[in-house]
Design a protein around this motif. Structure first.
Motif, PDB file in Angstrom:
ATOM      1  N   GLU A 187      -8.891   0.952  -8.969  1.00  0.00           N
ATOM      2  CA  GLU A 187      -7.973   0.733 -10.094  1.00  0.00           C
ATOM      3  C   GLU A 187      -8.341  -0.547 -10.843  1.00  0.00           C
ATOM      4  OE1 GLU A 187      -3.710   2.689  -8.774  1.00  0.00           O
ATOM      5  OE2 GLU A 187      -4.294   0.784  -7.865  1.00  0.00           O
ATOM      6  N   ILE A 188      -8.636  -1.599 -10.105  1.00  0.00           N
ATOM      7  CA  ILE A 188      -9.024  -2.871 -10.727  1.00  0.00           C
ATOM      8  C   ILE A 188     -10.326  -2.714 -11.500  1.00  0.00           C
ATOM      9  CG2 ILE A 188      -9.769  -5.242 -10.242  1.00  0.00           C
ATOM     10  CD1 ILE A 188      -7.862  -5.156  -7.802  1.00  0.00           C
ATOM     11  N   GLU A 189     -11.278  -1.980 -10.918  1.00  0.00           N
ATOM     12  CA  GLU A 189     -12.570  -1.791 -11.560  1.00  0.00           C
ATOM     13  C   GLU A 189     -12.462  -1.014 -12.860  1.00  0.00           C
ATOM     14  OE1 GLU A 189     -16.950   0.320 -10.687  1.00  0.00           O
ATOM     15  OE2 GLU A 189     -15.379   0.331  -9.138  1.00  0.00           O
TER      16      GLU A 189
ATOM     17  N   ARG B 137      -0.701   7.337  -8.062  1.00  0.00           N
ATOM     18  CA  ARG B 137      -1.708   6.341  -8.445  1.00  0.00           C
ATOM     19  C   ARG B 137      -3.095   6.982  -8.533  1.00  0.00           C
ATOM     20  NH1 ARG B 137      -1.115   1.566  -4.261  1.00  0.00           N
ATOM     21  NH2 ARG B 137      -3.022   0.937  -5.367  1.00  0.00           N
TER      22      ARG B 137
ATOM     23  N   ALA C 118      -6.996   0.666  -4.654  1.00  0.00           N
ATOM     24  CA  ALA C 118      -6.673  -0.516  -5.450  1.00  0.00           C
ATOM     25  C   ALA C 118      -7.929  -1.133  -6.059  1.00  0.00           C
ATOM     26  CB  ALA C 118      -5.939  -1.547  -4.583  1.00  0.00           C
TER      27      ALA C 118
ATOM     28  N   GLY D  61      -8.305  -2.232 -14.670  1.00  0.00           N
ATOM     29  CA  GLY D  61      -8.074  -3.656 -14.889  1.00  0.00           C
ATOM     30  C   GLY D  61      -7.097  -4.280 -13.934  1.00  0.00           C
ATOM     31  N   GLN D  62      -6.279  -3.472 -13.270  1.00  0.00           N
ATOM     32  CA  GLN D  62      -5.328  -3.992 -12.302  1.00  0.00           C
ATOM     33  C   GLN D  62      -4.887  -2.889 -11.347  1.00  0.00           C
ATOM     34  OE1 GLN D  62      -1.936  -5.382 -14.530  1.00  0.00           O
ATOM     35  NE2 GLN D  62      -1.232  -3.329 -15.047  1.00  0.00           N
ATOM     36  N   ALA D  63      -4.490  -3.309 -10.152  1.00  0.00           N
ATOM     37  CA  ALA D  63      -3.974  -2.359  -9.165  1.00  0.00           C
ATOM     38  C   ALA D  63      -2.514  -2.064  -9.469  1.00  0.00           C
ATOM     39  CB  ALA D  63      -4.117  -2.927  -7.756  1.00  0.00           C
ATOM     40  N   SER D  64      -2.123  -0.839  -9.281  1.00  0.00           N
ATOM     41  CA  SER D  64      -0.732  -0.454  -9.513  1.00  0.00           C
ATOM     42  C   SER D  64       0.019  -0.384  -8.192  1.00  0.00           C
ATOM     43  CB  SER D  64      -0.676   0.894 -10.234  1.00  0.00           C
ATOM     44  OG  SER D  64      -1.359   1.892  -9.494  1.00  0.00           O
TER      45      SER D  64
END
Length: 420
Positions: free
Chosen positions: A239-241, A254, A236, A244-247
């Protein structure tokens, strides 16, 4: 980062003398290093006589081991000492750029560089020459990179069979004899309390994530969900890095989506066209090569390298490294009924490498080194369009040995006694 941008690649040849490797073996320096830095406290050699027989026959010898830990090349020093020989080994160029001492030590132990981001003719010619002259056994890791999945084998690279066949042609032409390949399986067995180690390491990871401390447990029904939660948290964060957002949803899709995002962005930037049949590893190699080529491309008129900001190139190289790293989390490795202590330790160490940049190597282990029978190398390649017969045979041999060795690890879900 495996792509070196601090200076252009220059081939690092192996140290040819016997004084240094003899001193290293005689003083047991590899034993000390493995004990202190890698917590490999013991070892067991199986069928070393097979290698000894090939040495007596004067064959050009290629050792092809699986590659699950950074300790693997040094562990093979025990095998070399047993049969009274020294080894040469091909090593990635970035390993010679960690420190001056590391570079010095690698060369004295017989290592020479390979440039993974391009066609390294000097490295290939050196490897072929070593086999053709039967100067010493040559170590080539057919998987290419480490994976920290000791029980699984990644797809093998065809460079191993190319080097072996080319050397076999040279030896046949000069009437010097055969080139043989010995598959070598390396298996690390935990000899300490993996339950306690896993609990302690997960606590540290949970603390780094600012989570509430979990109660101490020896119940896999409690510990395994903690391990999966930490894995999901790391994914997560990445993903944010990068997106832009965690799925939400299962980890595998993922992970695959993040890999595609990382590589797709780099491929578009460097104008790389992805072929439908290309694997993630092949795409990673192409991105790394494109990064190095673009950064070190000079002015055609003067030949000089222009001043460039290395930051965006470093980011692309790190993205490729991350894509390959994410691929090293196989879905089936922690399936119920297949969880061993070594698999749990390896998974935690992969997460530690991702978060801290280095794994905790405090889990005491024993290395089992098993040598398979020699495969005689034919100088002729198989029929065009068909799988390489030498690579297929090597793949089958290694998988068979690793499957058998994997059964020697302790069942983590049952919490059986440590290996003696």
């Amino acid at each position: 980062m495996s792509v070196i941008l601090s200076r252009p690649y220059t081939f690092v040849p192996p140290h040819r003398g016997n004084l240094w490797p003899t001193a290293i073996q005689s003083l047991r320096l590899t034993d000390r290093h493995l004990r202190k830095r890698e917590s490999v406290l013991d070892y067991e050699l199986r069928h070393a006589d097979r290698l000894a027989d090939s040495l007596k026959s004067g064959h050009g010898i290629l050792l092809a081991p699986n590659h699950c830990r950074y300790a693997d090349p040094i562990v093979l020093g025990w095998l070399a000492r047993e049969v009274n020989t020294h080894l040469y080994a091909m090593a990635s160029w970035h390993l010679f750029n960690t420190s001056s001492f590391e570079s010095f030590a690698l060369r004295r132990m017989g290592a020479f560089s390979i440039y993974r981001e391009g066609n390294d003719r000097q490295a290939i010619e050196t490897a072929v020459d070593i086999l053709a002259t039967a100067e010493r056994p040559l170590v080539l890791f057919p998987e290419g990179t480490t994976n920290r999945t000791n029980d699984l084998l990644k797809p093998l690279l065809d460079g191993v069979s190319f080097v072996a066949r080319t050397a076999a042609k040279k030896r046949l032409k000069s009437g010097q004899g055969k080139v043989v390949v010995h598959p070598v399986a390396i298996k690390y067995l935990c000899i300490g309390d993996a339950w306690q180690w896993a609990d302690e390491q997960l606590r540290e990871l949970e603390k780094a994530l600012s989570w509430r401390a979990a109660p101490a447990t020896r119940d896999s029904a409690e510990l395994m969900p903690r391990l999966l939660r930490v894995s999901e948290a790391y994914l997560a964060l990445k993903e944010i890095e990068h997106v832009g957002q965690a799925s939400a949803g299962d980890l595998r899709p993922r992970r695959d989506a993040l890999i595609e995002s990382l590589l797709g962005r780099c491929e578009r930037r460097y104008g790389l066209v992805r072929k439908p049949e290309e694997s993630v590893r092949e795409r990673v190699r192409k991105v790394r090569a494109a990064v190095a080529s673009a950064y070190f491309s000079g002015d055609r008129a003067t030949g000089e390298l222009p001043q460039r900001d290395p930051a965006p190139f470093s980011q692309d190289a790190e993205a490729a490294d991350l894509a390959q790293f994410l691929l090293a989390f196989p879905d089936e490795y922690l399936m119920p009924g297949q969880v061993t202590d070594t698999r749990v330790v390896e998974t935690i160490q992969r997460i530690q490498e991702a978060i801290y940049g280095k794994a905790c190597e405090s889990m005491p282990t024993k290395a089992v080194i098993e040598v398979d029978s020699a495969i005689e190398v034919s100088p002729q390649r198989g029929p065009r369009g068909e799988p390489d017969p030498l690579l297929c045979q090597l793949d089958e041999r290694l998988r068979t040995m690793l499957k058998a060795l994997s059964s020697e690890a302790r069942d983590f879900e049952q919490g059986s006694a440590p290996v003696q």
